[in-house]
Enzyme design. Structure first.
Site, PDB file in Angstrom:
ATOM      1  N   CYS A   2       0.864  -1.176   0.000  1.00  0.00           N
ATOM      2  CA  CYS A   2       0.000   0.000   0.000  1.00  0.00           C
ATOM      3  C   CYS A   2       0.901   1.227   0.000  1.00  0.00           C
ATOM      4  O   CYS A   2       1.959   1.247   0.624  1.00  0.00           O
ATOM      5  CB  CYS A   2      -0.928   0.094   1.193  1.00  0.00           C
ATOM      6  SG  CYS A   2      -2.113  -1.226   1.297  1.00  0.00           S
ATOM      7  N   GLY A 101      -0.826  -0.734   6.397  1.00  0.00           N
ATOM      8  CA  GLY A 101      -0.499  -1.538   7.577  1.00  0.00           C
ATOM      9  C   GLY A 101      -1.683  -2.416   7.949  1.00  0.00           C
ATOM     10  O   GLY A 101      -2.600  -2.606   7.156  1.00  0.00           O
ATOM     11  N   LYS A 493      12.883 -15.122 -10.161  1.00  0.00           N
ATOM     12  CA  LYS A 493      12.613 -14.057 -11.137  1.00  0.00           C
ATOM     13  C   LYS A 493      11.570 -14.540 -12.140  1.00  0.00           C
ATOM     14  O   LYS A 493      10.630 -13.832 -12.446  1.00  0.00           O
ATOM     15  CB  LYS A 493      13.880 -13.669 -11.922  1.00  0.00           C
ATOM     16  CG  LYS A 493      14.894 -12.766 -11.277  1.00  0.00           C
ATOM     17  CD  LYS A 493      14.496 -11.365 -10.976  1.00  0.00           C
ATOM     18  CE  LYS A 493      13.785 -11.234  -9.673  1.00  0.00           C
ATOM     19  NZ  LYS A 493      14.523 -10.916  -8.506  1.00  0.00           N
ATOM     20  N   HIS A 512      17.880 -36.511  -7.045  1.00  0.00           N
ATOM     21  CA  HIS A 512      17.227 -37.017  -5.828  1.00  0.00           C
ATOM     22  C   HIS A 512      15.740 -36.674  -5.788  1.00  0.00           C
ATOM     23  O   HIS A 512      15.137 -36.675  -4.719  1.00  0.00           O
ATOM     24  CB  HIS A 512      17.932 -36.456  -4.583  1.00  0.00           C
ATOM     25  CG  HIS A 512      19.358 -36.893  -4.484  1.00  0.00           C
ATOM     26  ND1 HIS A 512      19.719 -38.174  -4.151  1.00  0.00           N
ATOM     27  CD2 HIS A 512      20.520 -36.230  -4.713  1.00  0.00           C
ATOM     28  CE1 HIS A 512      21.042 -38.281  -4.169  1.00  0.00           C
ATOM     29  NE2 HIS A 512      21.548 -37.109  -4.508  1.00  0.00           N
TER      30      HIS A 512
END
Ligand code: AGP
Length: 616
Positions: A2, A101, A493, A512
């Site tokens: 935000c 927040g 990315k 593996h």
């Protein structure tokens, strides 16, 4: 996450707010909104989607007021709807508020406010805070010594648990704005009879380079002529006005299609900036001004702990490798988000480094605080002057790469790799590294911008390769030793900006488990530079080819492969081991960028992501 912008001054607020929001859009792009004081009331507009949608919507309003607030949202509480978009108004229409927040105790406050007759239109925690301010305002005597508006905000915030950067306006206090922060960034731009509050310098830099970095627990009361900073407990704070060293040019696209592209190509200059003035006069070691640690203290460190998130964590992994390889000192890298809750047993005399481009990542900040709480010294590798991490650490190393706006980190990452390599040298030269080896190492570091430039020249060829592979939906990235973290970074990315499933693995681990994924539909990107394990890497490529997996191989000039082994080869210059991770990163940045472009993805604003992650 935000972005907020608030304005008080002489100009039309809406113009400045919309311009600021465009520059903060990287912080969240679920919805955007603004509110302006005019004709004794709050006029507002809000819209889901990008700031562009809000710009269109704003044309239907006649915003002329000179005081206002605005917001670009990364949704937390409540879905992506117009109703949940900020600003939120109190149910008595006396306040409009924008918030970055999370208010953790919003549900108990809401219950109380409902019992007091307040009503709610959204599902957000923010609307609760706005009504709480209205509640205190209604209770506050009209002749309160200080601004009744300011005191109501302070009172409301004293009841709030969680994090906030907020800006509030009130039609009964025309020309005033109150802003406050705890855990979310907030900067005050100080202009000539005008003030801008914003989550990031980028939103205000075209108006002023004079800024005050607000601290947690501070509240600023702004009028067109002046500003006052105080704490929630009404203690006055003397402001420190800093000057931002970069200008608006640095935050423009300057002809590039995307900020990510621009920032990839800026890397030679960014790397120069990160190392400028940081070598000893005899050219055999690196020096840092801000570590606040003498050589004797430094020598006593028996372990380095590197903490970060996402791409920054990948840089930590490389730093760990280089410290152990060159300085022969134990080192470890940990996810900041895990470290903060893991309560790891720590002994001896470790030195902590947190890596963070933004300096606001909440998990990295949490890890920093946890290490400090335990009595350890914590330094930072950080790109944002005035950020919370920069302020809370005991010292550190600024990256000086300028603003990084693309959500996918590129230049900040290679700069962190460089600083990690310089740190390894600094420590190594205090221990067993010879003068001659130090000089060779320094020369390698100084040469890295040219090497990066050389790889960037291959962009057209990498673009062509990217176009041929862009239709695939799964990729593996495989590397060993210091290039294993670069494999992780390549995979991150690619998935961030093109939404392709990609995994990074140590090349030898492939057999593996991940080998089960190999088919003609799953290309593998191998890092196979020259070195003592080159033949082992060739064997890993053989295993992929035996299962019809396409192989794109990134290797050093001069390396030879059996005919037909690699489907595509990208060569990087032969270089010192300490700078190899930097040079090897460039092809995977370009590859993922061009694949994302070929898939027509919104490279700078990938879905669901935000540039700085300020929520847990
Ligand atoms: C990088 O491309 C990501 N967007 C992300 O992983 C980022 O590196 C991470 O959130 C840490 O950010 P910081 O460096 O600002 O702390």
């Amino acid at each position: 996450m935000c972005g907020i912008v608030g304005y008080v001054g002489r100009q039309k607020a809406a113009t400045i707010l919309l311009e600021g929001l465009k520059r903060l859009e990287y912080r969240g792009y679920d919805s955007a909104g603004l509110a302006v004081l005019q004709n004794g009331r709050i006029d507002f507009a809000k819209k889901t989607g990008r700031v562009g949608n809000l710009v269109k919507e704003a044309k239907n309003h006649h915003f002329t007021g000179t005081t206002g607030i605005s917001h670009t949202r990364w949704a937390t509480h409540g879905g992506v709807t117009d109703a949940n978009a900020h600003p939120h108004l109190s149910s008595d229409d006396k306040f409009a508020l924008v918030h970055n927040g999370v208010i953790e105790n919003y549900s108990s406050i809401k219950k109380f406010l409902v019992s007091q007759g307040y009503t709610f239109k959204s599902e957000t925690d923010t609307e609760v805070l706005c009504n709480l301010i209205a509640y205190h305002y209604a209770k506050e005597p009209a002749d309160v010594g200080e601004s009744r508006f300011l005191e109501s905000v302070r009172k409301a915030l004293r009841h709030v648990e969680g994090t906030y950067g907020i800006a509030v306006i009130c039609p009964e206090a025309p020309g005033e704005l109150v802003a406050a922060r705890k855990g979310s960034p907030l900067i005050l731009g100080v202009g000539d009879n005008e003030f801008i509050v914003a989550s990031d310098v980028a939103a205000l830099i075209s108006h002023t380079q004079n800024v005050v970095y607000l601290k947690d627990g501070e509240v600023v009361h702004v009028t067109p002529k002046e500003f006052f900073i105080s704490t929630l407990d009404q203690e006055d704070v003397s402001p420190v006005v800093d000057r931002v060293t970069w200008d608006i040019e640095a935050a423009e696209l300057n002809g590039y299609a995307h900020f990510m592209e621009k920032e990839i190509f800026e890397q030679p200059a960014a790397l120069e900036n990160s190392m400028r003035g940081r070598f000893s006069e005899d050219g055999s070691t690196a020096k840092f001004g801000g570590l606040n640690l003498g050589p004797v203290e430094f020598r006593q460190i028996d372990r380095f702990v590197f903490l970060g998130c996402g791409t920054a964590w990948h840089a930590c992994l490389v730093a760990e490798h280089l410290l152990e390889r060159f300085a022969r000192v134990p080192a470890e890298a940990d996810y900041a988000s895990e470290f903060r809750y893991r309560n790891a047993p720590l002994s001896g005399n470790p030195l902590f480094f947190v890596f963070s481009q933004s300096g606001e990542t909440i998990d990295t900040l949490g890890a920093l605080r946890e290490a400090k709480r335990k009595g350890y010294k914590v330094l930072a590798v950080n790109n944002t002057v005035g950020s919370t991490i920069a302020r809370e650490t005991d010292g550190g190393i600024y990256q000086y790469v300028g603003p990084e706006i693309g959500v996918a980190s590129t230049k900040a990452f290679t700069s962190q790799l460089l600083i990690g390599a310089m740190l390894a040298l600094h420590v190594a030269r205090m221990r067993d590294m010879s003068f001659a080896d130090g000089v060779e190492y320094v020369n390698a570091l100084k040469g890295v911008p040219a090497l990066v430039r050389h790889v960037l020249e291959q962009a057209p060829r990498i673009k062509e390769i990217a176009h041929r592979y862009a239709h695939h939906t799964d990729f593996l990235f495989l590397g060993r030793l210091s290039l294993f973290p670069i494999a992780l970074e390549g995979a991150l990315k690619l998935k961030e900006i093109s939404y392709i499933h990609a995994e990074g693995y140590p090349a030898a681990e492939m057999k593996h488990g991940p080998i089960a994924l190999i088919s003609e539909k799953c290309p593998s990107v191998f890092f196979a530079p020259k070195g003592e394990i080159f033949n082992k890497l060739v064997s890993s490529i053989q295993e992929v080819k035996a299962r019809r997996g396409p192989a794109i191989v990134i290797t050093t000039e001069g390396c030879e492969f059996p005919p037909g082994l690699a489907d595509d080869i990208i060569t990087i210059p032969d270089c010192h081991e300490a700078v190899l991770p930097i040079v090897a990163t460039i092809p995977v940045q370009l590859l993922s960028y061009y694949i994302a472009c070929a898939r027509k993805c919104d490279v700078d604003k990938p879905r669901n992501l935000a540039k700085s992650v300020t929520v847990e």
